[in-house]
Design an enzyme around this catalytic site. Sequence first.
Site: not given
Ligand code: GUN
Length: 290
Positions: A52, A96, A119
């Site tokens: 990311k 995350q 998100d």
């Molecule tokens: N863990 C697995 N997928 C995601 C996501 O799309 N965002 C976040 N913050 N954590 C994740």
Amino acid sequence: MILLDGKKTSNDIKDEITIKVAELKKQGKKTPHLAAIIVGANGASITYVNAKVKACEKVGFDSSLIQLPEDVSEAELLAKIDELNNDDNIDGFIVQLPLPKHIDEHKVTLAVSPAKDVDGFHPENLGRMVLDLPCFLPATPYGIVQLLDRYDIETSGKDCVVIGRSHIVGSPMSILMARNNKVGNCTVTLTHSRTKNLTEYTKKADIIIVALGKAEFLTADMVKEGVVVVDVGITRVKDDSKKSGFRLLGDVKFDEVAPKCSYITPVPGGVGPMTIASLMMNTLQAIDMK
Ligand code: GUN
């Protein structure tokens, strides 16, 4: 069979965002800034968060990576979130998941300001999604919608089966596929671990979205000819022949299912890169919504 190439499509999206960011900078406007909080040292989470941050650099965003130790208290994490909520320089941020067991994920989700929740996990954004109001769509479902859209896949009137009812993929995906939109207007069945005779549903489906986290779960005998299959799974399995020591498997037994499909996403290179592209799109949108 046509591969739904998430890597290429996400690169196209990132190129479009790069142009928009350059325009913003030229106009003397603020550079979009995404922050990511990661707690602990889960190998997969570190890989995703690094991807990311790298994507931010690629499109010209500013980015901040905030690493907190595995034993950080819930209160300390909530204080960090509050700090980011109130930092005008940060346009959007993510925490995350998964988080260590001693931290309540719901409390964390609720603590993120809906205006910075790129998100799309906050109940305000999920509620606005259900009501078709402007909002941040959850990154993975948004990425899947983008992929289906950019490949011009007809969804209207189709039978769509979603396998898995997680809060971040399966449940929002079922809502998006039923909405009155270009990608949408499906008759959706949301299936899960208590569904009886799953194959009866999947065999009839025109579109199957699998988000279960069980490697190679969907097999050829479960699908009809011409089906569109979207595979959200990414399970790491030990593989000493790889430099990393593992390889990635999706929720679909790709080699036997793919020949029956009209379209299918590969793993890796399907949904994964699209999730990151959506996060970039949401961060750009965060600036517009200010
Ligand atoms: N863990 C697995 N997928 C995601 C996501 O799309 N965002 C976040 N913050 N954590 C994740």
